[in-house]
Design a protein around this motif. Structure first.
Motif, PDB file in Angstrom:
ATOM      1  N   LYS A  25       4.438 -11.793  65.852  1.00  0.00           N
ATOM      2  CA  LYS A  25       5.380 -11.012  64.808  1.00  0.00           C
ATOM      3  C   LYS A  25       5.492  -9.781  64.849  1.00  0.00           C
ATOM      4  N   SER A  26       6.410  -9.160  64.314  1.00  0.00           N
ATOM      5  CA  SER A  26       6.448  -7.687  64.344  1.00  0.00           C
ATOM      6  C   SER A  26       5.480  -7.136  63.314  1.00  0.00           C
ATOM      7  N   GLU A  27       5.279  -5.841  63.455  1.00  0.00           N
ATOM      8  CA  GLU A  27       4.183  -5.326  62.558  1.00  0.00           C
ATOM      9  C   GLU A  27       4.859  -5.393  61.081  1.00  0.00           C
ATOM     10  N   MET A  56       4.057  -8.757  59.768  1.00  0.00           N
ATOM     11  CA  MET A  56       2.609  -8.726  59.682  1.00  0.00           C
ATOM     12  C   MET A  56       2.388  -8.354  58.225  1.00  0.00           C
ATOM     13  N   ALA A 114      -3.230  -6.930  57.189  1.00  0.00           N
ATOM     14  CA  ALA A 114      -2.095  -5.962  57.406  1.00  0.00           C
ATOM     15  C   ALA A 114      -2.997  -4.597  57.368  1.00  0.00           C
ATOM     16  N   GLN A 129      -1.833 -11.538  66.593  1.00  0.00           N
ATOM     17  CA  GLN A 129      -0.267 -12.032  66.261  1.00  0.00           C
ATOM     18  C   GLN A 129       0.622 -10.990  66.467  1.00  0.00           C
ATOM     19  N   LEU A 130       0.324  -9.819  66.794  1.00  0.00           N
ATOM     20  CA  LEU A 130       1.157  -8.593  67.330  1.00  0.00           C
ATOM     21  C   LEU A 130       1.464  -8.536  68.613  1.00  0.00           C
ATOM     22  N   GLU A 131       2.749  -8.445  69.109  1.00  0.00           N
ATOM     23  CA  GLU A 131       3.415  -8.680  70.425  1.00  0.00           C
ATOM     24  C   GLU A 131       2.338  -7.664  71.588  1.00  0.00           C
TER      25      GLU A 131
END
Lengths: 316, 316
Positions: free
Chosen positions: A194-196, A199, B206, B246-248
């Motif tokens: 996912k994108s920041e 998140m 986060a 989870q971050l790209e």
């Protein structure tokens, strides 16, 4: 008229210049079914084009990157994963009354097409199309397998939900053995990456989640303003609905996402035995027993009130 | 000595009063394998007991609720899903040197047992035990199938990760068709349901996630104090590690959880091609290429520094 594989094969082998319609707010299953069927038609020497009311989200670019097909005046009209012509968006007016073949797995299918290949017990439209391709004996390319796996994986929550069939698992095994699909990377992009912005947005869920009806109903409402604050597009919130049923007390979860036109798109999830398709039908929507949806054109408070009342009726 | 199904069958059919050892910080695979094998031994008329250094977490009570077995002086010592006697905790001293049969799927298995049934290409120890039970022709009960499905599902991230084999899907299909397992409910409890405390904790991720090495490394560190603040036990954080990738941009994610004795339990995940098993081995741990772990007995800052340096070496 409902048709079987044999009738469907006859249609596909005789069709010409086909347009394949996918539903608005496209998901992995309709995109996978659309682009998978496009590949199959290519094997049959039939040119085709996949259309959608909305732009295909960037996260599905690994399915759409070869293009949706050239522009031509279609002679064959096919719909995939579309239970009701209303879900076609602007394509309803153009093709809604002329659909020759519909391939679908929604029990709520309105039987609007000339021929409908319906398998309501299938996990995904992609499961039906895979079995159809095998029945027809057409070559399944790696790209086609990738499309169809993606549809099955996304509609089943990666084989997690009730709607997962044994057949879905068997197809996944076959795809891994025969077509060398990169399933882990597909799943990473469909379920984990996912994108920041997203998140951080998940970080807000804990604050945003509102519990009603003794904790049996959870609602997360995300307005356009909130999306702007977070730097997230509405389609990035697509896989979000399951989060609404993560608490043990919750029977029904609703993710409300406000579209640009102000309308709330409401995605329902059922944790156990409540049929959310029936709830959604009672307020103009539809779907599956465990995952359904509707839209509500009202301000936030009125929309919430309507949803709470509908769920309360269903729980009683 | 590595053995095949035939040798393993001989051992199981001749064993008596068996103790089945599972690894410390037990997960779905070792609990499923332990209790699944206990069911199989019961079919063979062999009484057995499942033991673990730690208490089995409450979320696995649907596997353990019939009890781990009565107390007796064991004559047969079996280990499941244990690559190294060190992972037995206090049972290392009692049984570490006397294990007669080990059933495992870790490539890093130290071959410490008299006989080891190793299938490093299996998704889970439970996958091996299912195929073994079929090979032996013993009756597989619904409870046994539930145990084995749980192990396969949890170790594969519900069929999501690279380590998922076609065989895992085929077994899932068979289990759904033949044993009527309640897979959706299992998956809901394994992957979706959480306490309000954990949900709030996810909300903190986060903020907690720290990015290093140009975003290629993500670390989430959770200390005992933080767990107390959130009202969450360390075992509730078990399925948490995947969140770290989870971050790209992220190639390696590490979840650091501080145990009560102050030691940090570090769970590594690889998003793509970095072999985290090798990284963990370089600092005294082990595991799989995409999911591995180690422990570090140091203060938070020193531990982090050690991890960052180890990952940096691997990335270069």
């Amino acid at each position: 008229m409902f048709v079987d594989f044999s009738e469907t094969e006859k249609f596909l082998r005789n069709c010409k210049d086909a347009v394949i319609i996918t539903h608005r707010s496209p998901d992995g299953d309709c995109i996978g079914a659309g682009f998978g069927l496009k590949d199959i038609l290519e094997q049959l020497g039939v040119r085709s084009r996949v259309v959608c009311h909305d732009v295909f989200p960037a996260r599905y670019s690994f399915l759409t990157e070869n293009g949706a097909g050239e522009d031509f005046e279609p002679q064959s009209i096919i719909a995939v994963d579309i239970a009701d012509v209303k879900l076609m968006g602007r394509y309803e007016e153009i093709y809604g009354g002329k659909v020759q073949l519909c391939i679908d797995h929604h029990i709520s299918n309105k039987n609007y097409a000339e021929k409908t290949l319906l398998r309501a017990d299938a996990t995904a439209a992609c499961e039906i199309i895979y079995d159809l391709a095998k029945y027809m004996g057409v070559t399944i390319t790696k790209h086609c397998a990738t499309c169809l796996y993606t549809g099955i994986a996304t509609d089943s929550g990666c084989f997690k939900y009730d709607c997962t069939t044994p057949r879905a698992h068997e197809i996944a095994a076959e795809m891994m053995r025969k077509y060398d699909i990169n399933f882990a990377r597909i799943n990473r992009y469909m379920f984990d990456v996912k994108s920041e912005g997203r998140m951080r947005l998940e970080g807000k869920i804990a604050e945003l989640m509102e519990l009603y009806l003794d904790g049996k109903l959870a609602i997360v409402a995300i307005t356009q303003d909130m999306m702007k604050d977070m730097g997230v597009e509405i389609d990035e919130l697509e896989g979000f609905a399951p989060i609404t049923i993560q608490l043990e007390t919750t029977e029904v979860g609703i993710l409300m996402r406000q579209r640009e036109d102000g309308v709330f798109k409401c995605s329902f999830r059922s944790a156990n035995d409540v049929n959310v398709s029936e709830i959604c039908q009672s307020i103009g929507g539809g779907g599956h027993a465990k995952a359904a949806g509707c839209t509500i054109d009202a301000d936030l408070d009125s929309a919430k009130k309507m949803l709470i009342e509908a769920v309360e009726r269903a729980l009683n």
